[in-house]
Design an enzyme around this catalytic site. Structure first.
Site, PDB file in Angstrom:
ATOM      1  N   ARG A 147     -10.733   6.598   8.051  1.00 43.87           N
ATOM      2  CA  ARG A 147      -9.606   5.458   7.606  1.00 43.87           C
ATOM      3  C   ARG A 147      -8.214   5.731   7.803  1.00 43.87           C
ATOM      4  O   ARG A 147      -8.052   6.160   9.018  1.00 43.87           O
ATOM      5  CB  ARG A 147     -10.071   5.177   5.911  1.00 43.87           C
ATOM      6  CG  ARG A 147     -11.577   4.748   5.906  1.00 43.87           C
ATOM      7  CD  ARG A 147     -11.652   4.430   4.603  1.00 43.87           C
ATOM      8  NE  ARG A 147     -11.165   3.657   3.682  1.00 43.87           N
ATOM      9  CZ  ARG A 147     -11.351   2.391   3.639  1.00 43.87           C
ATOM     10  NH1 ARG A 147     -12.391   1.878   4.115  1.00 43.87           N
ATOM     11  NH2 ARG A 147     -10.650   1.623   2.799  1.00 43.87           N
TER      12      ARG A 147
ATOM     13  N   ASP B  86      -0.210   4.013  -3.401  1.00 40.80           N
ATOM     14  CA  ASP B  86      -1.003   2.704  -3.452  1.00 40.80           C
ATOM     15  C   ASP B  86      -0.159   1.694  -4.299  1.00 40.80           C
ATOM     16  O   ASP B  86       0.528   2.056  -5.064  1.00 40.80           O
ATOM     17  CB  ASP B  86      -2.335   3.028  -4.366  1.00 40.80           C
ATOM     18  CG  ASP B  86      -3.326   1.958  -4.046  1.00 40.80           C
ATOM     19  OD1 ASP B  86      -3.068   0.877  -3.989  1.00 40.80           O
ATOM     20  OD2 ASP B  86      -4.464   2.274  -3.582  1.00 40.80           O
TER      21      ASP B  86
ATOM     22  N   TYR C   8      -7.321   6.198 -11.874  1.00 41.40           N
ATOM     23  CA  TYR C   8      -6.697   6.317 -10.557  1.00 41.40           C
ATOM     24  C   TYR C   8      -5.394   5.737 -10.358  1.00 41.40           C
ATOM     25  O   TYR C   8      -4.589   6.271  -9.791  1.00 41.40           O
ATOM     26  CB  TYR C   8      -7.768   5.227  -9.851  1.00 41.40           C
ATOM     27  CG  TYR C   8      -7.233   5.033  -8.191  1.00 41.40           C
ATOM     28  CD1 TYR C   8      -7.328   6.011  -7.333  1.00 41.40           C
ATOM     29  CD2 TYR C   8      -6.437   3.948  -8.028  1.00 41.40           C
ATOM     30  CE1 TYR C   8      -6.771   5.853  -6.009  1.00 41.40           C
ATOM     31  CE2 TYR C   8      -6.240   3.727  -6.729  1.00 41.40           C
ATOM     32  CZ  TYR C   8      -6.135   4.396  -5.762  1.00 41.40           C
ATOM     33  OH  TYR C   8      -5.725   4.542  -4.333  1.00 41.40           O
TER      34      TYR C   8
END
Length: 243
Positions: A17, A142, A155
């Site tokens: 990825r 993120d 997370y």
């Protein structure tokens, strides 16, 4: 080969990825790449094969970043390869849902170790050779670092910490080492239903996935942008302005 012969980059989680795309991109911009993996030996070997077929050079290193001994192993192997490290890309990460308070507690330490503490420790352990090269660090954050994702509490917290760590290290390590982050949004389709894919794209103003190459290009930009530090670049098709 010494550092005078070429630039060196370490990409963690480079078998698949975003890590794979980033490794290939950095080879294209003149770096020898240390391809790190933990369990994805086959995909990492494929990354190395693609690099070598393109005329680049790669070095494969296995290490478990959920333990300090694994982080030590990776840092020592990189330092044995080269006296200077131009680029460190902290990409390796774990991502899965935790659906209850009991799961939050059970998985908390694992998320903090892999997604937050390992980038911190790896940066510190490689700091002498990063300084020697006046290199840079790019952390893969993120968009959920700023916008908590339901059912992903450990997370999201770990990635939020990584965003803060990026800015703190940028301040502490200047002027010798630059530190920035890339914050992916809808880079790749989720590995589940078509309905989830349609729902995600409905929230993306550009109405498309960016692809792994969009993240790799952002990393490459930050590597080359020698007057940029302490920044988090969102690469999300505008999703973070539509949440």
């Amino acid at each position: 080969m010494t550092s005078s012969d070429s630039k060196w980059a370490l990409v963690t989680g480079a078998g698949v990825r975003l890590g794979k795309a980033t490794a290939l991109k950095l080879v294209g911009s003149g770096h020898q790449v240390v391809v790190h993996y933990n369990n994805s030996a086959g995909p990492a070997e494929n990354t190395v094969r693609l690099i070598e077929e393109s005329g680049g050079r790669a070095h494969l290193v296995q290490a478990d970043l959920s333990s300090e001994s694994g982080i030590d192993k990776l840092a020592q192997e990189v330092a044995a390869l080269t006296p200077e490290l131009n680029v460190l890309v902290n990409n390796a990460s774990i991502f899965y849902p935790t659906n209850s308070p009991e799961a939050w507690v059970e998985h908390w330490d694992t998320f903090q170790m892999v997604n937050l503490k390992s980038p911190f420790l790896l940066t510190v352990k490689l700091l002498p050779i990063l300084r020697e090269a006046r290199g840079c660090v790019v952390n893969i954050v993120d968009i959920w670092a700023r916008f908590p994702l339901r059912r992903f509490l450990p997370y999201s917290v770990a990635k939020s910490g990584l965003e803060a760590l990026t800015r703190c290290l940028a301040l502490e390590l200047a002027p010798e080492v630059r530190v920035n982050g890339v914050s992916p949004g809808a880079a790749l389709p989720p590995p589940n239903s078509e309905d989830s894919m349609d729902k995600m794209l409905s929230q993306v103003p550009l109405k498309k996935y960016g692809g792994a190459d969009s993240i790799a290009e952002a990393v490459d930009f930050l590597v080359r942008a020698d007057y940029v530090t302490g920044q988090i670049l969102a690469v999300d098709g505008g999703r973070s302005i539509n949440l």
